[in-house]
Design a protein around this motif. Structure first.
Motif, PDB file in Angstrom:
ATOM      1  N   VAL A  18      -9.108   5.396  -0.183  1.00 17.46           N
ATOM      2  CA  VAL A  18      -8.395   4.665  -1.119  1.00 17.46           C
ATOM      3  C   VAL A  18      -7.417   3.607  -0.510  1.00 17.46           C
ATOM      4  N   SER A  19      -6.583   4.286   0.306  1.00 17.33           N
ATOM      5  CA  SER A  19      -5.399   3.487   0.900  1.00 17.33           C
ATOM      6  C   SER A  19      -6.184   2.326   1.949  1.00 17.33           C
ATOM      7  N   LEU A  62      -7.623  -0.233  -0.343  1.00 14.29           N
ATOM      8  CA  LEU A  62      -6.544  -0.784  -1.317  1.00 14.29           C
ATOM      9  C   LEU A  62      -5.832  -1.747  -0.318  1.00 14.29           C
ATOM     10  N   CYS A  63      -5.674  -1.567   0.849  1.00 10.71           N
ATOM     11  CA  CYS A  63      -4.992  -2.485   1.920  1.00 10.71           C
ATOM     12  C   CYS A  63      -5.999  -3.638   1.857  1.00 10.71           C
ATOM     13  N   THR A  65       0.911  -1.311   0.062  1.00 11.61           N
ATOM     14  CA  THR A  65       0.088   0.037  -0.042  1.00 11.61           C
ATOM     15  C   THR A  65       0.776   1.299   0.190  1.00 11.61           C
ATOM     16  N   CYS A  87      -7.878  -4.893  -0.221  1.00 15.42           N
ATOM     17  CA  CYS A  87      -7.812  -5.544  -1.268  1.00 15.42           C
ATOM     18  C   CYS A  87      -6.674  -6.609  -1.347  1.00 15.42           C
TER      19      CYS A  87
END
Length: 170
Positions: free
Chosen positions: A58-59, A62-63, A8, A65
């Motif tokens: 988003v971070s 994303l993490c 990330t 995911c």
């Protein structure tokens, strides 16, 4: 606990940081930021705050995911490549993974997204020197955020491991 936040870090500092910095940097050299201030519009509220919120969200996503894909790839490798038993993979994963690992990874991602956005916004809003200055600002933002985020990752990990040491089964 470590892999997903580090992936990330690299993606957020590279992709998100460069996009934010390039946008704000180009607006700065075209004097759009100054024009907003003259019109009484606060650029921090209008441009920076939404980017901070978006990068943070988003971070974390994303993490999550990255964690899911890593679990899925580990499962597929164990079952299909090594011929392992699916139940034993899940049992072994459940024995070693803890809910705190997920929480600390997502917390790190939240902090990383916020810091990367702050660094990128600062670099973009302090751009000088035309289009070449935008490129320099983007480079500065990406490198600075990657270094800062790796350092923050180490600090958070050390503080967490000091306050809540892992129990090693023997």
């Amino acid at each position: 606990r470590q892999g997903a936040p580090l992936v990330t870090v690299l993606m957020i500092s590279g992709a998100v940081g460069s996009a934010i910095c390039a946008d704000l940097g180009s607006r700065t050299i075209r004097e759009e930021i100054d024009a907003m201030r003259v019109m009484g519009v606060d650029p921090m509220r209008r441009l920076v705050a939404p980017r901070l919120a978006a990068a943070t969200l988003v971070s974390v996503l994303l993490c999550g995911c990255v964690i899911f894909v890593a679990f899925l790839c580990g499962y597929m490798f164990t079952v299909f490549v090594q011929g392992g038993v699916p139940g034993s993979f899940v049992t072994a994963f459940a024995a070693f993974a803890q809910a705190n690992d997920l929480i600390i990874a997502l917390l790190k991602a939240l902090i990383f997204g916020l810091l990367a956005a702050i660094i990128a916004c600062h670099a973009g809003l302090s751009t000088k020197g035309g289009p070449g200055g935008v490129a320099n600002s983007v480079n500065t933002a990406v490198v600075t955020s990657a270094i800062v985020l790796f350092a923050v990752n180490i600090i958070i990990t050390q503080v967490y491991n000091t306050l809540w040491p892992s129990e090693i089964a023997g």
